[in-house]
Design a protein around this motif. Structure first.
Motif, short mmCIF file in Angstrom:
data_model
loop_
_atom_site.label_atom_id
_atom_site.label_comp_id
_atom_site.label_asym_id
_atom_site.label_seq_id
_atom_site.Cartn_x
_atom_site.Cartn_y
_atom_site.Cartn_z
N VAL A 109 -69.14 6.46 -15.79
CA VAL A 109 -69.85 7.49 -15.04
C VAL A 109 -68.81 8.46 -14.48
O VAL A 109 -67.64 8.10 -14.30
CB VAL A 109 -70.70 6.90 -13.89
N GLU A 110 -69.23 9.67 -14.21
CA GLU A 110 -68.31 10.67 -13.69
C GLU A 110 -68.17 10.60 -12.18
O GLU A 110 -67.15 11.01 -11.64
CB GLU A 110 -68.74 12.06 -14.14
N ASP A 111 -69.16 10.09 -11.50
CA ASP A 111 -69.12 9.99 -10.04
C ASP A 111 -68.09 8.94 -9.63
O ASP A 111 -68.23 7.76 -9.93
CB ASP A 111 -70.51 9.60 -9.52
N LYS A 112 -67.04 9.38 -8.94
CA LYS A 112 -65.94 8.48 -8.57
C LYS A 112 -66.40 7.35 -7.66
O LYS A 112 -65.86 6.26 -7.69
CB LYS A 112 -64.81 9.26 -7.94
N ALA A 113 -67.43 7.61 -6.86
CA ALA A 113 -67.93 6.57 -5.96
C ALA A 113 -68.58 5.44 -6.74
O ALA A 113 -68.57 4.28 -6.32
CB ALA A 113 -68.93 7.17 -4.97
N LEU A 114 -69.14 5.76 -7.89
CA LEU A 114 -69.80 4.75 -8.72
C LEU A 114 -68.89 4.16 -9.79
O LEU A 114 -69.18 3.09 -10.32
CB LEU A 114 -71.04 5.35 -9.39
N ALA A 115 -67.82 4.85 -10.12
CA ALA A 115 -66.96 4.44 -11.23
C ALA A 115 -66.42 3.02 -11.06
O ALA A 115 -66.46 2.23 -12.01
CB ALA A 115 -65.81 5.43 -11.41
N SER A 116 -65.93 2.68 -9.88
CA SER A 116 -65.37 1.34 -9.70
C SER A 116 -66.47 0.28 -9.77
O SER A 116 -66.24 -0.82 -10.28
CB SER A 116 -64.60 1.22 -8.38
N LEU A 117 -67.65 0.61 -9.28
CA LEU A 117 -68.78 -0.33 -9.36
C LEU A 117 -69.17 -0.56 -10.82
O LEU A 117 -69.40 -1.69 -11.23
CB LEU A 117 -69.98 0.20 -8.57
#
Length: 122
Positions: free
Chosen positions: A87-95
């Motif tokens: 995903v491009e959203d950094k907040a979601l990327a690690s999840l």
């Protein structure tokens, strides 16, 4: 992406059926009713993942580098599917990275040897 995983798994299953023999991409393509070009592309992915060895020339082809019981299907999926939960959203990327890691680990509870055994049963 699912098609690459499916083809990768079927290619590895054929190699596992005769682990000491070298198998050409054309022979595997004929056996699986697939394009030799697609089989060669999967060979490259499987080689890069360390599952197979390849040899060029008249007696060349590919064979398993690792025993079928040591190859988890999650690792095959990771090698052939590419970025599948990115995903491009950094907040979601690690999840998503953590979720993908858990999915691969769960898939690795099944080995290539188990897949081959199931395929033989029909």
């Amino acid at each position: 992406m699912n098609g690459r995983f499916d083809l990768g798994l079927r290619v590895l299953a054929l190699l596992a059926a005769e682990p000491e023999a070298m198998h050409t991409s054309q022979a595997i393509a004929d056996e699986l009713n697939e394009s030799a070009v697609m089989v060669r592309r999967v060979f490259l992915q499987l080689h890069e993942a360390g599952f197979i060895v390849q040899r060029k020339g008249p007696s060349g082809g590919a064979k398993l580098k690792v025993a079928a019981k040591e190859i988890g299907i999650g690792d095959v999926f990771a090698a052939t599917a590419g970025e599948w939960l990115g995903v491009e959203d950094k907040a979601l990327a690690s999840l998503m990275k953590k979720t993908a890691s858990h999915a691969v680990a769960a898939m690795n509870e099944t080995t290539l040897a188990q897949v081959v055994k199931r395929m033989k049963k029909g």
